[in-house]
Design a protein around this motif. Structure first.
Motif, PDB file in Angstrom:
ATOM      1  N   VAL A   1      64.341   0.225  68.620  1.00  0.00           N
ATOM      2  CA  VAL A   1      63.172   0.166  69.501  1.00  0.00           C
ATOM      3  C   VAL A   1      63.395   1.186  70.615  1.00  0.00           C
ATOM      4  CG1 VAL A   1      62.718  -2.273  69.001  1.00  0.00           C
ATOM      5  CG2 VAL A   1      64.142  -1.657  70.972  1.00  0.00           C
ATOM      6  N   THR A   2      62.330   1.476  71.341  1.00  0.00           N
ATOM      7  CA  THR A   2      62.435   2.406  72.462  1.00  0.00           C
ATOM      8  C   THR A   2      61.761   1.804  73.686  1.00  0.00           C
ATOM      9  OG1 THR A   2      62.361   4.310  70.961  1.00  0.00           O
ATOM     10  CG2 THR A   2      61.950   4.737  73.293  1.00  0.00           C
TER      11      THR A   2
ATOM     12  N   GLN B   1      51.182   1.393  68.094  1.00  0.00           N
ATOM     13  CA  GLN B   1      51.175   2.154  69.345  1.00  0.00           C
ATOM     14  C   GLN B   1      52.037   1.491  70.427  1.00  0.00           C
ATOM     15  OE1 GLN B   1      46.959   2.572  70.199  1.00  0.00           O
ATOM     16  NE2 GLN B   1      46.841   4.469  69.022  1.00  0.00           N
ATOM     17  N   ASP B   2      52.421   2.299  71.422  1.00  0.00           N
ATOM     18  CA  ASP B   2      53.199   1.777  72.550  1.00  0.00           C
ATOM     19  C   ASP B   2      52.365   0.774  73.346  1.00  0.00           C
ATOM     20  OD1 ASP B   2      55.200   3.486  71.787  1.00  0.00           O
ATOM     21  OD2 ASP B   2      54.833   4.953  73.368  1.00  0.00           O
TER      22      ASP B   2
ATOM     23  N   GLU C   1      66.159   4.744  73.716  1.00  0.00           N
ATOM     24  CA  GLU C   1      66.290   4.228  72.347  1.00  0.00           C
ATOM     25  C   GLU C   1      67.470   3.266  72.276  1.00  0.00           C
ATOM     26  OE1 GLU C   1      66.665   7.548  69.744  1.00  0.00           O
ATOM     27  OE2 GLU C   1      64.671   8.346  70.206  1.00  0.00           O
TER      28      GLU C   1
ATOM     29  N   VAL D   1      56.932  -0.035  76.055  1.00  0.00           N
ATOM     30  CA  VAL D   1      57.857  -0.161  74.930  1.00  0.00           C
ATOM     31  C   VAL D   1      57.185   0.227  73.616  1.00  0.00           C
ATOM     32  CG1 VAL D   1      59.201  -1.976  76.059  1.00  0.00           C
ATOM     33  CG2 VAL D   1      57.269  -2.611  74.615  1.00  0.00           C
ATOM     34  N   SER D   2      58.021   0.514  72.635  1.00  0.00           N
ATOM     35  CA  SER D   2      57.539   0.890  71.312  1.00  0.00           C
ATOM     36  C   SER D   2      57.171  -0.327  70.485  1.00  0.00           C
ATOM     37  CB  SER D   2      58.617   1.689  70.578  1.00  0.00           C
ATOM     38  OG  SER D   2      59.739   0.851  70.294  1.00  0.00           O
ATOM     39  N   LYS D   3      56.552  -0.073  69.354  1.00  0.00           N
ATOM     40  CA  LYS D   3      56.236  -1.116  68.393  1.00  0.00           C
ATOM     41  C   LYS D   3      57.495  -1.922  68.057  1.00  0.00           C
ATOM     42  CE  LYS D   3      55.149  -1.660  63.489  1.00  0.00           C
ATOM     43  NZ  LYS D   3      54.867  -0.992  62.200  1.00  0.00           N
TER      44      LYS D   3
ATOM     45  N   HIS E   1      60.384   3.043  76.922  1.00  0.00           N
ATOM     46  CA  HIS E   1      59.999   4.316  77.535  1.00  0.00           C
ATOM     47  C   HIS E   1      60.056   4.260  79.056  1.00  0.00           C
ATOM     48  CE1 HIS E   1      58.666   5.887  73.659  1.00  0.00           C
ATOM     49  NE2 HIS E   1      57.998   4.763  73.461  1.00  0.00           N
TER      50      HIS E   1
ATOM     51  N   THR F   1      59.149  -4.104  69.838  1.00  0.00           N
ATOM     52  CA  THR F   1      60.025  -4.516  70.939  1.00  0.00           C
ATOM     53  C   THR F   1      59.633  -5.907  71.424  1.00  0.00           C
ATOM     54  OG1 THR F   1      60.210  -2.211  71.664  1.00  0.00           O
ATOM     55  CG2 THR F   1      60.910  -3.911  73.226  1.00  0.00           C
TER      56      THR F   1
END
Length: 304
Positions: free
Chosen positions: A148-149, A67-68, A113, A171-173, A151, A175
């Protein structure tokens, strides 16, 4: 409740200096049980939200890790280290001075992204070896960039005199915030090093819901640990709810497909996941799949 029956999610506020594994090890001692895992590694420097999974809930730990996350990070410009944070050795320095507006403008470029090269001091494996094991031997290897992202990214403060600041990021998983800060420094024509990191949210779990070791020890002494635990299905609140009939629950218990007439609220989209209940009790995550005979059915995705 006997310790062997504990099952659920314990939200820990990880203290600085502990690895995520250290937290699990200490909780095993307090709770006198082995079946404990964590959902999302935090470096020893970092503090904040660490979901810990106990008993049958350990099967859900990977979902939390995916999860973020939200972080508040402190950084200092003008130098870099081999770990990309202040626990490492200084490798480069710069006398360049950066203004607030320049820092804010540079930070904005890291939204969205992107590809990120993981740091050498990380648990990422290359050719079967963990990077930090190689780094401790003085070796540096080529690391493939990973998607990675970022957000959300916000500069909360910046002191031009001290060349220090804080930022908030979602951030995404996968990162690495310290790598994000390192790259941010390079983009400014200088260097940057992370000096603090606090995870303020993991998935939907906020820092305000977390407890410390002292609270867990008190609860253990009072046989009240169960009161600290969240039910496993709290991790899946974003998924739709499906309620099974008695027949549907019996089929699911055998691993058989559950047909729509037995599954009220079943999503009508192939591959969709849902929380599955029977008589109000959480049973599993289900996945909608297309049947060989046509139409959709509900299958067991993961039991807890």
């Amino acid at each position: 409740m006997p310790n062997s029956e504990f099952s659920g999610i314990l939200l820990m506020d990880k203290p600085q200096g502990f690895t995520s594994h250290d937290v699990v090890a200490k909780l095993r001692g307090i709770l006198r049980m082995r079946r404990i895992g964590h959902g999302g590694t935090l470096d020893p420097l970092a503090t904040g939200v660490l979901p810990v999974f106990i008993g049958g809930a350990t099967k859900a730990a990977d979902f939390a890790a995916a999860q973020d996350k939200e972080y508040i990070a402190g950084f200092t410009l003008g130098f870099a280290t081999d770990t990309q944070d202040t626990t490492g050795q200084t490798t480069e320095q710069s006398a360049l001075r950066v203004r607030h507006g320049e820092a804010e403008a540079a930070l904005a470029r890291f939204l969205g992204e992107q590809e990120q090269v993981p740091p050498m001091y990380s648990a990422v494996k290359v050719n079967g070896q963990k990077l930090y094991d190689l780094a401790r031997k003085g070796r540096e290897v080529e690391r493939p960039a990973r998607p990675v992202t970022v957000h959300e990214l916000e500069l909360l403060s910046f002191d031009e005199d001290g060349q220090t600041g804080t930022l908030r990021c979602v951030v995404s998983k996968g990162t690495y915030v310290r790598t994000l800060i390192h790259d941010f420094g390079v983009s400014l024509g200088t260097f940057a090093c992370m000096h603090s990191l606090r995870r303020t949210r993991s998935g939907t779990f906020p820092i305000e819901s977390c407890v410390d070791f002292a609270a867990v020890e008190r609860a253990a002494a009072e046989n009240a640990v169960a009161g600290l635990l969240l039910p496993t299905d709290r991790l899946f609140e974003s998924y739709p709810v499906t309620e099974l009939t008695d027949e549907g629950a019996q089929r699911a218990s055998r691993g058989a497909v559950v047909f729509p007439r037995m599954a009220a609220g079943m999503p009508e989209t192939e591959n969709a996941l849902c929380r599955v209940y029977h008589s109000g009790r959480f049973l599993m995550l289900g996945q909608v799949r297309t049947l060989d005979m046509g139409g959709l059915g509900l299958f067991v995705y993961k039991r807890f």
